[in-house]
Scaffold this active site. Structure first.
Site, short mmCIF file in Angstrom:
data_model
loop_
_atom_site.label_atom_id
_atom_site.label_comp_id
_atom_site.label_asym_id
_atom_site.label_seq_id
_atom_site.Cartn_x
_atom_site.Cartn_y
_atom_site.Cartn_z
N ASP A 71 -9.76 15.14 -15.61
CA ASP A 71 -10.10 13.90 -15.95
C ASP A 71 -9.59 13.76 -17.50
O ASP A 71 -10.77 14.24 -18.35
CB ASP A 71 -11.56 13.50 -15.78
CG ASP A 71 -11.72 11.82 -15.89
OD1 ASP A 71 -11.13 11.39 -16.83
OD2 ASP A 71 -12.88 11.55 -15.35
N ARG B 113 0.63 -1.20 -0.10
CA ARG B 113 0.05 -0.03 0.00
C ARG B 113 0.96 1.30 -0.01
O ARG B 113 0.48 2.31 -0.43
CB ARG B 113 -0.95 -0.17 1.08
CG ARG B 113 -1.74 1.16 1.17
CD ARG B 113 -3.03 1.39 2.13
NE ARG B 113 -3.08 0.21 3.07
CZ ARG B 113 -2.27 0.34 4.36
NH1 ARG B 113 -1.76 1.62 4.53
NH2 ARG B 113 -2.14 -0.50 5.28
N TYR C 128 -18.64 11.88 -15.39
CA TYR C 128 -18.80 10.55 -15.47
C TYR C 128 -19.42 9.95 -14.31
O TYR C 128 -19.63 10.79 -13.19
CB TYR C 128 -17.36 9.87 -15.12
CG TYR C 128 -17.52 8.29 -15.03
CD1 TYR C 128 -17.52 7.55 -16.14
CD2 TYR C 128 -17.53 7.68 -13.75
CE1 TYR C 128 -17.60 6.31 -15.88
CE2 TYR C 128 -17.55 6.39 -13.70
CZ TYR C 128 -17.59 5.70 -14.76
OH TYR C 128 -17.60 4.28 -14.66
N LYS D 206 -9.33 2.08 -18.90
CA LYS D 206 -10.07 2.47 -20.49
C LYS D 206 -8.77 2.36 -21.28
O LYS D 206 -8.27 1.17 -21.59
CB LYS D 206 -10.64 3.96 -20.60
CG LYS D 206 -11.60 4.02 -19.17
CD LYS D 206 -12.95 3.13 -19.37
CE LYS D 206 -13.46 2.92 -17.96
NZ LYS D 206 -14.12 4.56 -17.63
C1 LIG Z 1 -14.50 4.97 -16.21
C2 LIG Z 1 -14.42 6.36 -15.97
C3 LIG Z 1 -14.00 6.84 -14.67
C4 LIG Z 1 -14.17 5.99 -13.43
O1 LIG Z 1 -13.32 5.09 -13.26
P1 LIG Z 1 -13.03 3.56 -12.86
O2 LIG Z 1 -11.84 2.91 -13.26
O3 LIG Z 1 -14.55 2.83 -13.54
O4 LIG Z 1 -13.24 3.75 -11.49
C5 LIG Z 1 -13.81 8.31 -14.59
N1 LIG Z 1 -14.16 9.11 -15.58
C6 LIG Z 1 -14.31 8.67 -16.89
C7 LIG Z 1 -14.21 9.72 -17.96
C8 LIG Z 1 -14.42 7.24 -16.85
O5 LIG Z 1 -14.42 7.00 -18.11
#
Ligand SMILES: *Cc1c(COP(=O)(O)O)cnc(C)c1O
Length: 421
Positions: free
Chosen positions: A211, A71, A135, A236
Site C-alpha cells: 500500500d 465496468r 489502515y 489521498k
Molecule cells: C484511505 C486509505 C485506504 C483506503 O482507501 P479508501 O479510498 O478510503 O477506500 C487504504 N490505505 C491507506 C493507507 C489509506 O490512507
C-alpha cells in the site's frame, strides 16, 4: 477506440520523460484518440454503441478490441490506468521494454482495490501474511471478511526483517504478503527491497503487495524495489483535492492483471469516469504538491519537536525518527504526514482540534489543505484499547496531514491552539 498496440506505443513514448512530464502527459492521448480538444473529455457513459450486431458479437468474443460497458473499460478510466503505469512502473519498463508489461486497474475506492486484489488472488485454505499496522478498514477486511471465505491471515511486524523471515519460513505456502509503508498513523517504515528478497528466497510465488498511499509514486516506487503489486487509495495525494474516493492497483504480472480484471468484471468496484477525470487532473500537479507537502511538513515537524507541550513527534524526516536512515534510502522525500503526542493526553488533543482555524478537523489525508484528526477516538477507535496501546496510539496522539498553505500560517494556527492545551 485505441487498439492495445497503439496504447502501448503511446505509453512507451512517454517513458523517456521525467516524472513531472509523465504526470502531465502520460495517458492523455490514450483516452482521446480522435478529438483535438486540449484537455480530455469525460466519457460519462455506462455503455457503448456497436456499429452492428456482428461487431457486438466480435467484441464479446474478444476478436476485436473496443469498449462494451464501463465496468469492463472506459476511455476516461484508461487515461488514469496509463498514468499509473507510467508513474509506478516506468523504471522497470524502461530497463526491459520488450518483456516487462505494467498494468493498472482503477477502482471505486482504495478498499475496492484491496478487496479486489484479495478476491482475485486468494482461495479457501490460503494463507495471507499481513502487516501488523494497517489502515483501519484494511485491517477489518482481513480480520472480518477474508475468514468468511476460508482465508487464514497471519500478522507480521514487517518493520522487523527477522520477523518477516520467521513468518514466511513458518508459512512457506503463503499466497501473499500485504504491507503498508509508511504506516498510519505512526509512520513506521518497512524496508520493501529487503522484505521482497527475504520472501522470494523462501517462496518465489508469494505475491508482495504494498500500500503506497502515504508515499505516492513520486516518493517511493515499490515495483522497482521488487514488489509484485502496488495498491493506492487515490482518494489521498494522487487526486489531491479531497474531491473523490478512489483506488488503484498496479502490477508487473499479466497473470495478476488478468485475475484482477476478471474479478472487477464479476465482483464490481469499478470507478466513475468523472472521478477518474478528477484523478487525472490531480495527478498532473502531484510532484509540485508533494514537494510543498514535504517541505512544509519538515518545518512543522521541527517546530513541534521543540514545543514544550509535545512529548514526541513521529516524522520520517526527523533525525530523531528511529528509521530515518531507511527513509532516506527508500524514499525520495519524507512525505506530508506527521503524528505527535501531546503531554496533556486526550483533553489536550481535543482542545487542539477544537481551536484550529486554518487546519480542518477531518479524517482523510493528502489534501491540498491541512487536515487534523485524533486517531484514538476517530480512525483507530475500533481497535481495542490494549491493541492501541500496543501499537503506540495514545490518547494524546494527533495526526496532521500538512497541506500546501503558507507554512507560517500552519505554524501560527498550531501555536495559537497549543497555547490553550
Ligand atoms: C484511505 C486509505 C485506504 C483506503 O482507501 P479508501 O479510498 O478510503 O477506500 C487504504 N490505505 C491507506 C493507507 C489509506 O490512507
Amino acid at each position: 477506440m485505441e487498439d492495445s498496440k497503439r496504447k502501448d506505443a503511446i505509453e512507451q513514448f512517454y517513458l523517456k520523460y521525467g516524472f513531472s512530464t509523465r504526470c502531465l502527459h502520460a495517458g492523455e492521448k490514450v483516452g482521446q484518440p480522435k478529438s483535438k480538444a486540449h484537455t480530455n473529455a469525460i466519457f460519462q457513459t455506462s455503455t457503448f454503441v456497436f456499429d452492428s450486431a456482428e461487431e457486438g458479437a466480435e467484441l464479446f468474443a474478444q476478436k476485436k478490441e473496443g469498449f462494451i460497458y464501463t465496468r469492463m473499460g472506459n476511455p476516461t478510466v484508461m487515461v488514469a490506468e496509463s498514468k499509473m503505469n507510467a508513474l509506478e512502473g516506468r523504471d522497470l519498463k524502461l530497463a526491459d521494454p520488450e518483456n516487462v508489461r505494467i498494468s493498472s486497474l482503477i477502482y471505486a475506492s482504495g478498499m475496492a482495490a484491496t478487496s479486489g486484489l484479495s478476491f482475485a488472488l486468494l482461495h479457501p485454505g490460503d494463507t495471507l501474511l499481513r502487516g501488523e499496522v494497517l489502515y483501519g478498514s484494511t485491517d477489518h477486511f482481513f480480520v472480518n471478511v477474508l475468514p468468511k471465505f476460508g482465508v487464514k491471515t497471519v500478522i507480521v511486524n514487517t518493520g522487523k526483517l527477522e520477523e518477516v523471515e520467521k513468518s514466511i519460513k513458518a508459512n512457506p505456502a503463503a499466497k501473499m504478503i500485504f504491507l503498508e509503508t509508511p504506516t498510519n498513523p505512526l509512520l513506521e517504515l518497512t524496508d520493501i527491497a529487503e522484505v521482497c528478497k527475504i520472501v522470494k528466497r523462501v517462496s518465489p510465488e508469494c505475491v508482495v503487495a504494498v500500500d503506497n498511499t502515504f508515499a505516492t509514486p513520486y516518493l517511493q516506487q515499490p515495483l522497482t524495489l521488487g514488489a509484485d503489486v502496488v495498491m493506492h487509495s487515490t482518494t489521498k495525494y494522487l487526486s489531491g483535492h479531497g474531491t473523490i474516493v478512489g483506488g488503484a492497483l498496479i502490477t508487473r504480472h499479466d497473470k495478476i492483471k488478468d485475475a484482477l480484471y476478471g474479478t472487477m468484471k464479476d465482483v464490481g468496484g469499478c470507478p466513475s469516469p468523472f472521478d477518474c477525470w478528477l484523478l487525472n487532473l490531480g495527478i498532473k500537479t502531484l510532484p509540485i504538491r508533494m514537494d510543498r507537502h514535504c517541505a512544509s511538513a519538515m518545518v512543522v515537524a521541527e517546530y513541534l519537536e521543540k514545543h514544550p507541550k509535545i512529548s514526541k513527534v513521529f516524522y520520517p524526516g526527523l533525525k530523531s525518527f528511529p528509521q530515518y536512515e531507511l527513509a532516506k534510502k527508500q524514499m525520495k522525500g519524507f512525505g506530508g504526514m506527521i503524528s505527535f503526542d501531546l503531554k496533556g493526553g486526550y483533553k489536550a488533543a481535543t482542545t487542539l482540534l477544537n481551536h484550529v482555524h486554518v487546519i480542518s478537523l477531518a479524517v482523510s489525508l493528502g489534501c491540498v489543505d491541512s487536515l487534523i484528526q485524533h486517531p484514538a477516538s476517530m480512525t483507530h477507535a475500533s481497535m481495542s484499547p490494549e491493541a492501541r496501546a500496543h501499537s503506540g496510539i495514545t490518547d494524546g496522539l494527533v495526526r496532521l496531514s500538512v497541506g500546501i498553505e503558507e507554512p507560517e500560517d500552519i505554524l501560527k494556527d498550531l501555536e495559537d491552539a497549543l497555547k490553550l492545551c
